[in-house]
Design a protein around this motif. Structure first.
Motif, PDB file in Angstrom:
ATOM      1  N   PHE A   1       0.831  -1.209   0.000  1.00 36.02           N
ATOM      2  CA  PHE A   1       0.000   0.000   0.000  1.00 36.02           C
ATOM      3  C   PHE A   1       0.866   1.260   0.000  1.00 36.02           C
ATOM      4  N   LEU A   2       1.885   1.298   0.849  1.00 41.57           N
ATOM      5  CA  LEU A   2       2.740   2.480   0.937  1.00 41.57           C
ATOM      6  C   LEU A   2       3.533   2.683  -0.350  1.00 41.57           C
ATOM      7  N   ALA A   3       4.013   1.582  -0.941  1.00 36.10           N
ATOM      8  CA  ALA A   3       4.840   1.685  -2.141  1.00 36.10           C
ATOM      9  C   ALA A   3       4.045   2.129  -3.361  1.00 36.10           C
ATOM     10  N   THR A   4       2.759   1.850  -3.372  1.00 36.61           N
ATOM     11  CA  THR A   4       1.930   2.194  -4.530  1.00 36.61           C
ATOM     12  C   THR A   4       1.147   3.479  -4.324  1.00 36.61           C
ATOM     13  N   GLY A   5       1.494   4.222  -3.270  1.00 33.47           N
ATOM     14  CA  GLY A   5       0.865   5.511  -3.066  1.00 33.47           C
ATOM     15  C   GLY A   5      -0.431   5.500  -2.301  1.00 33.47           C
ATOM     16  N   HIS A   6      -0.871   4.337  -1.811  1.00 31.19           N
ATOM     17  CA  HIS A   6      -2.089   4.263  -1.003  1.00 31.19           C
ATOM     18  C   HIS A   6      -1.702   4.470   0.471  1.00 31.19           C
ATOM     19  N   PHE A   7      -1.381   5.722   0.779  1.00 32.70           N
ATOM     20  CA  PHE A   7      -0.772   5.990   2.084  1.00 32.70           C
ATOM     21  C   PHE A   7      -1.752   5.815   3.239  1.00 32.70           C
ATOM     22  N   TRP A   8      -2.999   6.246   3.047  1.00 35.65           N
ATOM     23  CA  TRP A   8      -3.919   6.124   4.175  1.00 35.65           C
ATOM     24  C   TRP A   8      -4.264   4.666   4.438  1.00 35.65           C
ATOM     25  N   GLN A   9      -4.369   3.839   3.356  1.00 37.70           N
ATOM     26  CA  GLN A   9      -4.612   2.409   3.568  1.00 37.70           C
ATOM     27  C   GLN A   9      -3.431   1.752   4.282  1.00 37.70           C
ATOM     28  N   GLY A  10      -2.199   2.094   3.838  1.00 36.97           N
ATOM     29  CA  GLY A  10      -1.032   1.541   4.495  1.00 36.97           C
ATOM     30  C   GLY A  10      -0.908   1.998   5.933  1.00 36.97           C
ATOM     31  N   GLY A  11      -1.217   3.281   6.182  1.00 37.10           N
ATOM     32  CA  GLY A  11      -1.156   3.784   7.547  1.00 37.10           C
ATOM     33  C   GLY A  11      -2.171   3.124   8.454  1.00 37.10           C
ATOM     34  N   VAL A  12      -3.394   2.953   7.939  1.00 39.73           N
ATOM     35  CA  VAL A  12      -4.431   2.282   8.738  1.00 39.73           C
ATOM     36  C   VAL A  12      -4.023   0.852   9.062  1.00 39.73           C
ATOM     37  N   LEU A  13      -3.495   0.132   8.053  1.00 37.85           N
ATOM     38  CA  LEU A  13      -3.124  -1.266   8.276  1.00 37.85           C
ATOM     39  C   LEU A  13      -1.957  -1.378   9.259  1.00 37.85           C
ATOM     40  N   ILE A  14      -0.979  -0.484   9.158  1.00 35.39           N
ATOM     41  CA  ILE A  14       0.137  -0.511  10.108  1.00 35.39           C
ATOM     42  C   ILE A  14      -0.349  -0.198  11.522  1.00 35.39           C
ATOM     43  N   PHE A  15      -1.249   0.783  11.635  1.00 36.62           N
ATOM     44  CA  PHE A  15      -1.792   1.124  12.957  1.00 36.62           C
ATOM     45  C   PHE A  15      -2.532  -0.077  13.554  1.00 36.62           C
ATOM     46  N   VAL A  16      -3.396  -0.705  12.749  1.00 35.72           N
ATOM     47  CA  VAL A  16      -4.152  -1.861  13.246  1.00 35.72           C
ATOM     48  C   VAL A  16      -3.203  -3.006  13.589  1.00 35.72           C
ATOM     49  N   GLY A  17      -2.209  -3.240  12.720  1.00 38.80           N
ATOM     50  CA  GLY A  17      -1.294  -4.347  12.952  1.00 38.80           C
ATOM     51  C   GLY A  17      -0.454  -4.177  14.202  1.00 38.80           C
ATOM     52  N   VAL A  18       0.074  -2.965  14.399  1.00 37.30           N
ATOM     53  CA  VAL A  18       0.985  -2.726  15.527  1.00 37.30           C
ATOM     54  C   VAL A  18       0.230  -2.517  16.825  1.00 37.30           C
ATOM     55  N   PHE A  19      -0.787  -1.650  16.805  1.00 31.65           N
ATOM     56  CA  PHE A  19      -1.416  -1.213  18.041  1.00 31.65           C
ATOM     57  C   PHE A  19      -2.665  -2.000  18.418  1.00 31.65           C
ATOM     58  N   VAL A  20      -3.206  -2.790  17.499  1.00 23.67           N
ATOM     59  CA  VAL A  20      -4.380  -3.605  17.841  1.00 23.67           C
ATOM     60  C   VAL A  20      -4.013  -5.084  17.831  1.00 23.67           C
ATOM     61  N   ILE A  21      -3.583  -5.591  16.659  1.00 27.06           N
ATOM     62  CA  ILE A  21      -3.201  -7.008  16.589  1.00 27.06           C
ATOM     63  C   ILE A  21      -2.006  -7.287  17.487  1.00 27.06           C
ATOM     64  N   GLY A  22      -1.011  -6.381  17.477  1.00 25.72           N
ATOM     65  CA  GLY A  22       0.166  -6.567  18.317  1.00 25.72           C
ATOM     66  C   GLY A  22      -0.163  -6.550  19.795  1.00 25.72           C
ATOM     67  N   LEU A  23      -1.044  -5.638  20.214  1.00 24.96           N
ATOM     68  CA  LEU A  23      -1.413  -5.575  21.626  1.00 24.96           C
ATOM     69  C   LEU A  23      -2.193  -6.801  22.058  1.00 24.96           C
ATOM     70  N   VAL A  24      -3.016  -7.344  21.148  1.00 23.31           N
ATOM     71  CA  VAL A  24      -3.728  -8.587  21.470  1.00 23.31           C
ATOM     72  C   VAL A  24      -2.730  -9.680  21.811  1.00 23.31           C
ATOM     73  N   ASP A  25      -1.661  -9.780  21.007  1.00 26.99           N
ATOM     74  CA  ASP A  25      -0.645 -10.809  21.256  1.00 26.99           C
ATOM     75  C   ASP A  25       0.121 -10.524  22.541  1.00 26.99           C
ATOM     76  N   ASN A  26       0.473  -9.251  22.758  1.00 27.81           N
ATOM     77  CA  ASN A  26       1.301  -8.910  23.911  1.00 27.81           C
ATOM     78  C   ASN A  26       0.548  -8.916  25.229  1.00 27.81           C
ATOM     79  N   ILE A  27      -0.766  -8.731  25.173  1.00 30.03           N
ATOM     80  CA  ILE A  27      -1.560  -8.679  26.409  1.00 30.03           C
ATOM     81  C   ILE A  27      -2.247 -10.013  26.683  1.00 30.03           C
ATOM     82  N   LEU A  28      -2.959 -10.537  25.694  1.00 32.67           N
ATOM     83  CA  LEU A  28      -3.747 -11.746  25.940  1.00 32.67           C
ATOM     84  C   LEU A  28      -2.885 -12.994  26.115  1.00 32.67           C
ATOM     85  N   ARG A  29      -1.846 -13.149  25.266  1.00 32.51           N
ATOM     86  CA  ARG A  29      -1.078 -14.390  25.306  1.00 32.51           C
ATOM     87  C   ARG A  29      -0.375 -14.596  26.653  1.00 32.51           C
TER      88      ARG A  29
END
Length: 377
Positions: free
Chosen positions: A267-295
């Motif tokens: 997404f970032l490489a093809t100029g879809h910056f908001w899609q890439g930013g949203v996915l990175i935010f979800v991946g790091v701060f939501v999916i990542g926190l699920v792993d770091n807190i729940l596991r």
């Protein structure tokens, strides 16, 4: 000639032989037996609660437990499985038709990559862009063939799966109903001191419960969040990627990122910056926190094992036993640590030294948490 020592030796040899033969007979149903035992451990508290509501009706309580297990666990998995097969067929068709072209995606990423980074890659002899594009094209073709082959294999093994499924349900019913009695019989038969047997069996059930409950909860959470993010961002095959993220999330720390990371880079490489930013935010701060807190809360805390042991035993178990290894690996690691802890604390068990009580677990400290048969034992 027919001395007691000879009789005992022959009997022990016979015992070992029939045990190996019995395990060999059950080997085709290894997965069914494993998941029957795991689900029985998870749903035994529910069975005991139902048994209190209907005293003396063990069969009715066991059947009710089995029905609830089917409703909240097995049927949803079956529905997801059917949808997944359809999604795999659609994605495979799109790959073959060229609608999904990984080589083209890679070319778009290369076109957006700074020249200094390309020069750095070439300086480290990591190959030129054309070579990488050819490898990705070949890998995509092989991947689509592999997916199609796996789908065909699943169709051919449907009968075996159905048989194993009903074996698991049949076994689950009896393990839920008679699990306490079987557990007491096993403890009485094992030639170990009773406190040690209780401690090891405690560790076995605790690790299976924590591993299945914790890892499955984390997998469902990460797969659902990642799949919804992909669907919202318009990524094709969102259900397939969600299932892959859920499966890879069994690998602590790095699992789901192997799926959403490359998509975010695209997404970032093809100029879809908001899609890439949203996915990175979800991946790091939501999916990542699920792993770091729940596991750590659901797995590490109950198993009382360090995170690195959980990680290595999970990866090693899955490498050896496949999908079943995410349960078997941590169980083996926990029993290994528990057995050596007993050995160190009891002053060489079996050498005539006085034994020491095994470490207290939450179940051992609270008698009310123990099954009925273990209270009596």
């Amino acid at each position: 000639m027919n001395s007691p020592q000879l009789q005992r030796g022959v009997f022990l040899a016979l015992l070992a032989a029939v045990t190996v033969a019995f395990v060999w007979v059950l080997l085709p149903f290894f997965g069914a037996v494993l998941w029957g035992v795991a689900l029985a451990i998870l749903f035994t508290p529910l069975y005991k609660w139902l048994l209190k509501k209907m005293p003396g009706k063990r069969n009715a309580a066991a059947l009710s437990t089995l029905a609830i297990c089917l409703f909240i666990v097995i049927l949803p998995l079956a529905m997801v499985g059917v949808s997944l097969v359809q999604e795999i067929a659609l994605v495979t068709q799109n790959i073959r038709s060229g609608q999904i072209n990984f080589a083209q995606y890679f070319q778009q990423i290369l076109a957006a990559t700074p020249q200094w980074l390309l020069n750095l890659v070439e300086r480290f002899n990591l190959g030129d862009a054309a070579a990488w594009q050819a490898r990705i094209s070949a890998g995509a073709a092989q991947g689509s063939q592999l997916i199609a082959g796996q789908a065909l294999t699943i169709g051919q093994n449907t009968f075996d799966f159905v048989v194993s499924f009903f074996v698991m349900l049949y076994l689950l019913y009896f393990l839920v109903r008679d699990g306490a009695t079987l557990s007491k019989t096993m403890r009485d038969a094992v030639p170990l001191a009773k406190p040690h047997t209780h401690y090891l069996l405690n560790k076995f059930t605790t690790v299976i419960r924590a591993t299945v409950k914790g890892n499955v909860a984390v997998a469902i959470a990460q797969g659902t969040i990642g799949g919804l993010a992909f669907w919202f961002l318009g990524v094709q095959g969102a259900l397939l990627w969600a299932v892959l993220m859920a499966f890879l999330s069994l690998l602590p720390a790095v699992g789901a990122a192997l799926i959403w990371g490359p998509v975010a880079i695209y997404f970032l490489a093809t100029g879809h910056f908001w899609q890439g930013g949203v996915l990175i935010f979800v991946g790091v701060f939501v999916i990542g926190l699920v792993d770091n807190i729940l596991r750590p809360v659901l797995v590490g805390k109950d198993t009382q094992m360090p995170d690195y042991i959980v990680l290595m035993s999970t990866i090693g178990g899955m490498a050896i036993f496949g999908i079943n290894g995410f349960v078997i690996g941590p169980v083996i690691a926990a029993l290994f640590m528990a057995a050596w802890s007993l050995f160190a604390d009891s002053g060489h068990v079996g050498n005539g030294h006085q034994t020491i009580e095994p470490p207290q677990t939450p179940e051992a400290a609270d008698p009310a948490a123990l099954p009925e048969s273990r209270k009596k034992g």
